[in-house]
Design a protein around this motif. Structure first.
Motif, PDB file in Angstrom:
ATOM      1  N   PHE A 165       0.762  -1.213  -0.031  1.00 60.31           N
ATOM      2  CA  PHE A 165       0.077   0.032   0.174  1.00 60.31           C
ATOM      3  C   PHE A 165       0.778   1.306   0.051  1.00 60.31           C
ATOM      4  N   ASP A 166       2.010   1.289   0.646  1.00 61.72           N
ATOM      5  CA  ASP A 166       2.862   2.277   0.695  1.00 61.72           C
ATOM      6  C   ASP A 166       3.693   2.233  -0.713  1.00 61.72           C
ATOM      7  N   ASP A 167       3.991   1.356  -1.462  1.00 58.30           N
ATOM      8  CA  ASP A 167       5.071   1.602  -2.528  1.00 58.30           C
ATOM      9  C   ASP A 167       4.133   2.144  -3.592  1.00 58.30           C
ATOM     10  N   GLU A 168       4.767   3.385  -3.964  1.00 63.09           N
ATOM     11  CA  GLU A 168       3.992   3.984  -5.221  1.00 63.09           C
ATOM     12  C   GLU A 168       4.108   3.250  -6.424  1.00 63.09           C
ATOM     13  N   HIS A 169       5.143   2.502  -6.335  1.00 65.69           N
ATOM     14  CA  HIS A 169       5.511   1.485  -7.788  1.00 65.69           C
ATOM     15  C   HIS A 169       4.557   0.139  -7.932  1.00 65.69           C
ATOM     16  N   TYR A 170       3.998  -0.097  -6.770  1.00 69.45           N
ATOM     17  CA  TYR A 170       3.149  -1.266  -6.805  1.00 69.45           C
ATOM     18  C   TYR A 170       2.146  -1.160  -7.700  1.00 69.45           C
ATOM     19  N   PRO A 171       1.817  -2.197  -8.617  1.00 69.66           N
ATOM     20  CA  PRO A 171       0.983  -2.016  -9.545  1.00 69.66           C
ATOM     21  C   PRO A 171      -0.456  -2.698  -9.324  1.00 69.66           C
ATOM     22  N   ALA A 172      -1.096  -1.674  -8.422  1.00 70.15           N
ATOM     23  CA  ALA A 172      -2.605  -1.693  -7.877  1.00 70.15           C
ATOM     24  C   ALA A 172      -3.683  -1.619  -8.648  1.00 70.15           C
ATOM     25  N   TYR A 173      -3.508  -1.113  -9.816  1.00 65.35           N
ATOM     26  CA  TYR A 173      -5.162  -0.564 -10.421  1.00 65.35           C
ATOM     27  C   TYR A 173      -5.117  -1.193 -11.741  1.00 65.35           C
ATOM     28  N   THR A 174      -6.292  -1.614 -11.848  1.00 65.61           N
ATOM     29  CA  THR A 174      -6.440  -2.143 -13.326  1.00 65.61           C
ATOM     30  C   THR A 174      -6.614  -1.075 -14.177  1.00 65.61           C
ATOM     31  N   MET A 175      -6.625  -1.588 -15.644  1.00 69.85           N
ATOM     32  CA  MET A 175      -6.591  -0.339 -16.643  1.00 69.85           C
ATOM     33  C   MET A 175      -8.242   0.351 -16.535  1.00 69.85           C
ATOM     34  N   GLY A 176      -9.167  -0.474 -16.262  1.00 71.63           N
ATOM     35  CA  GLY A 176     -10.512   0.154 -16.188  1.00 71.63           C
ATOM     36  C   GLY A 176     -10.288   1.287 -14.842  1.00 71.63           C
ATOM     37  N   ARG A 177     -10.164   0.733 -13.790  1.00 69.99           N
ATOM     38  CA  ARG A 177      -9.877   1.724 -12.489  1.00 69.99           C
ATOM     39  C   ARG A 177      -8.885   2.649 -12.859  1.00 69.99           C
ATOM     40  N   ALA A 178      -7.885   2.715 -13.345  1.00 71.56           N
ATOM     41  CA  ALA A 178      -6.849   3.656 -13.626  1.00 71.56           C
ATOM     42  C   ALA A 178      -7.674   4.748 -14.674  1.00 71.56           C
ATOM     43  N   ALA A 179      -8.320   4.165 -15.428  1.00 67.36           N
ATOM     44  CA  ALA A 179      -9.013   5.072 -16.537  1.00 67.36           C
ATOM     45  C   ALA A 179     -10.122   6.057 -15.884  1.00 67.36           C
ATOM     46  N   ASP A 180     -10.890   5.350 -15.030  1.00 67.35           N
ATOM     47  CA  ASP A 180     -11.856   6.022 -14.070  1.00 67.35           C
ATOM     48  C   ASP A 180     -11.214   7.025 -13.168  1.00 67.35           C
ATOM     49  N   MET A 181     -10.218   6.669 -12.578  1.00 69.60           N
ATOM     50  CA  MET A 181      -9.630   7.551 -11.569  1.00 69.60           C
ATOM     51  C   MET A 181      -8.990   9.055 -12.427  1.00 69.60           C
ATOM     52  N   LEU A 182      -8.547   8.658 -13.739  1.00 66.81           N
ATOM     53  CA  LEU A 182      -8.010   9.637 -14.414  1.00 66.81           C
ATOM     54  C   LEU A 182      -9.010  10.296 -15.170  1.00 66.81           C
ATOM     55  N   ARG A 197       1.738  -6.590 -15.864  1.00 65.76           N
ATOM     56  CA  ARG A 197       0.896  -7.539 -16.680  1.00 65.76           C
ATOM     57  C   ARG A 197       0.622  -8.467 -15.401  1.00 65.76           C
ATOM     58  N   SER A 198      -0.633  -8.604 -15.206  1.00 68.14           N
ATOM     59  CA  SER A 198      -1.407  -9.699 -14.251  1.00 68.14           C
ATOM     60  C   SER A 198      -0.935 -10.979 -14.933  1.00 68.14           C
ATOM     61  N   ALA A 199      -1.357 -12.099 -14.139  1.00 68.92           N
ATOM     62  CA  ALA A 199      -1.172 -13.312 -14.581  1.00 68.92           C
ATOM     63  C   ALA A 199      -2.071 -13.783 -15.949  1.00 68.92           C
ATOM     64  N   GLY A 200      -3.079 -12.814 -16.036  1.00 65.16           N
ATOM     65  CA  GLY A 200      -4.116 -13.264 -17.088  1.00 65.16           C
ATOM     66  C   GLY A 200      -3.602 -12.294 -18.172  1.00 65.16           C
ATOM     67  N   GLY A 201      -2.467 -11.361 -18.012  1.00 67.93           N
ATOM     68  CA  GLY A 201      -2.283 -10.488 -19.435  1.00 67.93           C
ATOM     69  C   GLY A 201      -2.707  -8.821 -19.330  1.00 67.93           C
ATOM     70  N   HIS A 202      -3.548  -8.775 -18.184  1.00 65.81           N
ATOM     71  CA  HIS A 202      -4.087  -7.502 -18.101  1.00 65.81           C
ATOM     72  C   HIS A 202      -3.249  -6.464 -17.488  1.00 65.81           C
ATOM     73  N   ARG A 203      -3.335  -5.231 -18.128  1.00 64.84           N
ATOM     74  CA  ARG A 203      -2.366  -4.138 -17.668  1.00 64.84           C
ATOM     75  C   ARG A 203      -2.849  -3.646 -16.149  1.00 64.84           C
ATOM     76  N   ARG A 204      -1.612  -3.436 -15.533  1.00 61.12           N
ATOM     77  CA  ARG A 204      -1.723  -3.026 -14.002  1.00 61.12           C
ATOM     78  C   ARG A 204      -0.808  -1.898 -13.693  1.00 61.12           C
ATOM     79  N   TYR A 205      -1.651  -0.718 -13.196  1.00 64.30           N
ATOM     80  CA  TYR A 205      -0.783   0.542 -13.045  1.00 64.30           C
ATOM     81  C   TYR A 205      -0.568   0.969 -11.753  1.00 64.30           C
ATOM     82  N   SER A 206       0.496   1.623 -11.478  1.00 65.46           N
ATOM     83  CA  SER A 206       1.019   2.017 -10.217  1.00 65.46           C
ATOM     84  C   SER A 206       0.709   3.595  -9.946  1.00 65.46           C
ATOM     85  N   ARG A 207       0.359   3.817  -8.719  1.00 67.62           N
ATOM     86  CA  ARG A 207       0.379   5.396  -8.342  1.00 67.62           C
ATOM     87  C   ARG A 207       1.116   6.259  -9.164  1.00 67.62           C
ATOM     88  N   TYR A 208       2.362   5.839  -9.136  1.00 65.99           N
ATOM     89  CA  TYR A 208       3.516   6.600  -9.873  1.00 65.99           C
ATOM     90  C   TYR A 208       3.269   7.012 -11.299  1.00 65.99           C
TER      91      TYR A 208
END
Length: 110
Positions: free
Chosen positions: A17-34, A54-65
């Motif tokens: 949670f504290d790591d700004e480089h941790y890929p916590a957000y899906t593409m859909g969530r990231a797009a919504d947030m932005l 990429r997740s195990a399923g190949g989906h993009r995952r974004y970090s806060r950074y």
């Protein structure tokens, strides 16, 4: 015994949670947030500004950074800057910020 098993896992989760480089957000969530589209995020990947993990399923995952960089590009694009130019500007701003951070660290070591 259950508290002992949960104990070691808790710091790892908190670190993520504290790591700004941790890929916590899906593409859909990231797009919504932005407030943008998934296509906009894909274009940033294609431009080489951000490379989501990429997740195990190949989906993009974004970090806060990465989302901060994307938000800055969006701001520039919204003010009429071409996306390629906006990506270059944000990349240079990020490099400058990192150089200033390193200089500050070096000054405090002396």
């Amino acid at each position: 015994m259950i508290p002992d098993q949960a104990g070691p896992a808790a710091p790892d989760a908190a670190d993520k949670f504290d790591d700004e480089h941790y890929p916590a957000y899906t593409m859909g969530r990231a797009a919504d947030m932005l407030g943008t589209t998934q296509g906009f995020l894909r274009s940033l990947d294609e431009a080489g500004l951000i490379t989501p993990q990429r997740s195990a399923g190949g989906h993009r995952r974004y970090s806060r950074y990465q989302l901060r960089l994307a938000a800055r590009v969006r701001e520039l694009v919204d003010h009429g800057t071409a996306i390629d130019a906006a990506c270059r500007i944000v990349s240079l701003e990020d490099q400058l910020h990192e150089a200033q951070r390193l200089n500050s660290e070096l000054r405090t070591q002396d």
